[in-house]
Design a protein around this motif. Sequence first.
Motif, short mmCIF file in Angstrom:
data_model
loop_
_atom_site.label_atom_id
_atom_site.label_comp_id
_atom_site.label_asym_id
_atom_site.label_seq_id
_atom_site.Cartn_x
_atom_site.Cartn_y
_atom_site.Cartn_z
N PHE A 1 0.86 -1.18 0.00
CA PHE A 1 0.00 0.00 0.00
C PHE A 1 0.90 1.24 0.00
CE2 PHE A 1 -3.01 -3.06 1.65
CZ PHE A 1 -4.22 -2.66 1.09
N GLN B 1 -5.02 5.98 1.24
CA GLN B 1 -4.05 4.97 0.85
C GLN B 1 -4.40 4.44 -0.53
OE1 GLN B 1 -4.37 1.76 3.68
NE2 GLN B 1 -6.54 1.46 3.29
N ASP C 1 0.74 4.81 1.49
CA ASP C 1 0.04 5.68 2.42
C ASP C 1 0.35 7.14 2.08
OD1 ASP C 1 -1.15 3.63 3.83
OD2 ASP C 1 0.46 3.50 5.30
N ARG D 1 -2.15 10.77 8.17
CA ARG D 1 -2.50 9.89 7.06
C ARG D 1 -3.90 10.21 6.57
NH1 ARG D 1 -3.59 3.77 6.26
NH2 ARG D 1 -4.33 3.79 8.41
N ARG E 1 -9.79 4.58 0.83
CA ARG E 1 -8.81 4.08 -0.14
C ARG E 1 -9.02 4.74 -1.48
NH1 ARG E 1 -8.24 -2.33 -0.93
NH2 ARG E 1 -7.72 -2.07 1.28
#
Length: 259
Positions: free
Chosen positions: A195, A212, A197, A209, A244
């Motif tokens: 992934f 992702q 991030d 964050r 996501r």
Amino acid sequence: MSKKSFDECYFTSIHDIEVLDDIVTYVERNYGKLGKYENSIFCPECRHAELSYVHQTSRTRAFLRRKFRTVHLPGCSYNYEYSSPKFSKEYYELLTDDQIQDKMASMMRSLLRDSLDNGENVIQASNTVEVDNPLILEKEQNGQQIRKSLRRKKLSTWLDEEIAGELHLFYGEVKLKVRRIEKTNEAGESYFYYFLDIFCENKNREWKRKTQIYRGAMEDSIDENQIYYFVAVGNIDFSNSFPRLELSNKQSILFKAIQ
């Protein structure tokens, strides 16, 4: 044509781009008055169409929209309907990987400052002349050239389910981190997937964050201490525990270290 709203604008008093979050904070502190922004905010792309501020209600966020009787320049992408995920997918299928990366690089130069463009972030066009705009997707359909524009979303602004399913060009200055996940297949063999991030700086200058991207077997080469210019075309999936970013095409992402 779909109504357009803006997360940022061209603010004439500073001859630069101002983000909506800063305007909202100012209006709240100024007892609901637009003050210095009155008659001074314009389309961030063509800088020609004047914008108005729509106050937050119990049901909607504050936003910017084009004033009635004011127009965008012909080369501005805000003149066109927004691209659907289907249209975008078909558009990218017509391009080679190199052409897609060239398109992403043009989008980055259009939206983000770097030493190559000296901060010139404006569509140069007259009222009658079209220009080549990287924020417009164009393909032939039934013998006609169809043009669509991309919604755009600065990653440092809000991301919530209100934008779920909508295709956007996401952009901003970010920090990145590669996360590796180890799994074991039915034969007992280990394998990895990755992934990417994405972190954005908040008002307290903390890097948090934000979203992702699933990268499969691709391990991106990242310096976690570096700040990057970032652009990607896709939509945000909120069905998992964390938002996501699903890319429109595996090549529709580009990041570049800020020197």
